[in-house]
Write a protein that holds these residues in place. Structure first.
Motif, mmCIF file in Angstrom:
data_model
loop_
_atom_site.group_PDB
_atom_site.id
_atom_site.type_symbol
_atom_site.label_atom_id
_atom_site.label_comp_id
_atom_site.label_asym_id
_atom_site.label_seq_id
_atom_site.Cartn_x
_atom_site.Cartn_y
_atom_site.Cartn_z
ATOM 1 N N PRO A 15 53.189 -10.613 158.939
ATOM 2 C CA PRO A 15 53.630 -9.694 159.996
ATOM 3 C C PRO A 15 53.947 -8.312 159.428
ATOM 4 O O PRO A 15 54.370 -8.172 158.272
ATOM 5 N N HIS A 16 53.749 -7.291 160.252
ATOM 6 C CA HIS A 16 54.027 -5.917 159.838
ATOM 7 C C HIS A 16 55.486 -5.773 159.381
ATOM 8 O O HIS A 16 56.400 -6.289 160.012
ATOM 9 N N GLY A 17 55.671 -5.087 158.272
ATOM 10 C CA GLY A 17 57.013 -4.821 157.768
ATOM 11 C C GLY A 17 57.586 -5.950 156.917
ATOM 12 O O GLY A 17 58.691 -5.840 156.420
ATOM 13 N N GLU A 18 56.848 -7.032 156.747
ATOM 14 C CA GLU A 18 57.310 -8.152 155.928
ATOM 15 C C GLU A 18 56.445 -8.268 154.692
ATOM 16 O O GLU A 18 55.363 -7.690 154.606
ATOM 17 N N ARG A 19 56.957 -9.041 153.726
ATOM 18 C CA ARG A 19 56.208 -9.287 152.499
ATOM 19 C C ARG A 19 55.798 -10.746 152.439
ATOM 20 O O ARG A 19 56.520 -11.621 152.892
ATOM 21 N N CYS A 20 54.653 -10.977 151.856
ATOM 22 C CA CYS A 20 54.144 -12.340 151.697
ATOM 23 C C CYS A 20 55.008 -13.076 150.675
ATOM 24 O O CYS A 20 55.574 -12.478 149.755
ATOM 25 N N ALA A 21 55.083 -14.390 150.799
ATOM 26 C CA ALA A 21 55.861 -15.200 149.864
ATOM 27 C C ALA A 21 55.360 -15.014 148.435
ATOM 28 O O ALA A 21 56.153 -14.980 147.486
ATOM 29 N N CYS A 22 54.047 -14.860 148.251
ATOM 30 C CA CYS A 22 53.517 -14.677 146.895
ATOM 31 C C CYS A 22 53.990 -13.347 146.297
ATOM 32 O O CYS A 22 54.243 -13.255 145.094
ATOM 33 N N GLN A 23 54.143 -12.311 147.119
ATOM 34 C CA GLN A 23 54.635 -11.023 146.631
ATOM 35 C C GLN A 23 56.099 -11.125 146.202
ATOM 36 O O GLN A 23 56.504 -10.536 145.200
ATOM 37 N N ILE A 24 56.866 -11.875 146.966
ATOM 38 C CA ILE A 24 58.283 -12.062 146.629
ATOM 39 C C ILE A 24 58.409 -12.796 145.300
ATOM 40 O O ILE A 24 59.200 -12.414 144.435
ATOM 41 N N VAL A 25 57.598 -13.843 145.100
ATOM 42 C CA VAL A 25 57.622 -14.613 143.849
ATOM 43 C C VAL A 25 57.237 -13.710 142.675
ATOM 44 O O VAL A 25 57.891 -13.732 141.627
ATOM 45 N N THR A 27 57.477 -10.433 142.448
ATOM 46 C CA THR A 27 58.531 -9.441 142.225
ATOM 47 C C THR A 27 59.703 -10.058 141.468
ATOM 48 O O THR A 27 60.227 -9.458 140.526
ATOM 49 N N ARG A 28 60.107 -11.247 141.862
ATOM 50 C CA ARG A 28 61.228 -11.907 141.166
ATOM 51 C C ARG A 28 60.888 -12.202 139.718
ATOM 52 O O ARG A 28 61.722 -12.025 138.822
ATOM 53 N N ALA A 29 59.660 -12.634 139.454
ATOM 54 C CA ALA A 29 59.245 -12.914 138.080
ATOM 55 C C ALA A 29 59.238 -11.632 137.250
ATOM 56 O O ALA A 29 59.695 -11.613 136.103
ATOM 57 N N ARG A 30 58.728 -10.537 137.836
ATOM 58 C CA ARG A 30 58.708 -9.252 137.139
ATOM 59 C C ARG A 30 60.128 -8.785 136.847
ATOM 60 O O ARG A 30 60.425 -8.311 135.739
ATOM 61 N N HIS A 34 61.887 -8.071 133.177
ATOM 62 C CA HIS A 34 62.548 -6.792 132.885
ATOM 63 C C HIS A 34 63.988 -7.016 132.429
ATOM 64 O O HIS A 34 64.423 -6.430 131.433
ATOM 65 N N ASP A 35 64.726 -7.852 133.140
ATOM 66 C CA ASP A 35 66.131 -8.102 132.803
ATOM 67 C C ASP A 35 66.274 -8.759 131.438
ATOM 68 O O ASP A 35 67.261 -8.534 130.738
ATOM 69 N N ALA A 36 65.305 -9.577 131.045
ATOM 70 C CA ALA A 36 65.375 -10.254 129.743
ATOM 71 C C ALA A 36 65.270 -9.243 128.599
ATOM 72 O O ALA A 36 65.838 -9.459 127.524
#
Length: 112
Positions: A15-25, A27-30, A34-36
């Motif tokens: 849906p417009h304005g939302e992110r796909c579950a794969c994009q969220i995964v 982003t969290r991995a990236r 970075h935090d490590a």
């Protein structure tokens, strides 16, 4: 009229304005990678001395520099990037509310 959905690179309709579950995964991995590699807050200068200076500065400057709401974040106007002279330069400090810091200010820091 609502805006149409878009197709993610993985092929899912989103849906417009939302992110796909794969994009969220991704982003969290990236962010975890970075935090490590990132030094701890104390190693970056955010220690007891900083906390005392922050409380005093926010007591003297209680309103957000961007919207006028109560300030709860002491922000560096120009990102210090580890430069301790710039880090402690009070002319480089500004009071911000969390909303302005997390949205508006971070957006401008990313473009610099």
């Amino acid at each position: 009229m609502p805006k149409p959905p878009h197709i993610c690179n993985c092929g899912q309709i989103v849906p417009h304005g939302e992110r796909c579950a794969c994009q969220i995964v991704r982003t969290r991995a990236r962010n975890r990678r970075h935090d490590a590699r990132r030094p701890s807050a104390a190693q970056r200068g955010y220690n007891h001395e900083w906390r005392k200076a922050r409380v005093e500065f926010l007591r003297l400057h209680p309103c957000c520099a961007m919207c006028g709401a109560p300030a709860d974040v002491l922000d560096h106007v120009k990102p210090h990037r580890g430069d301790m002279v710039l880090f402690w330069d009070r002319s480089n400090w500004q009071p911000l509310c969390k909303s302005c810091h997390d949205r508006v200010k971070q957006r401008t820091d990313c473009s610099q």
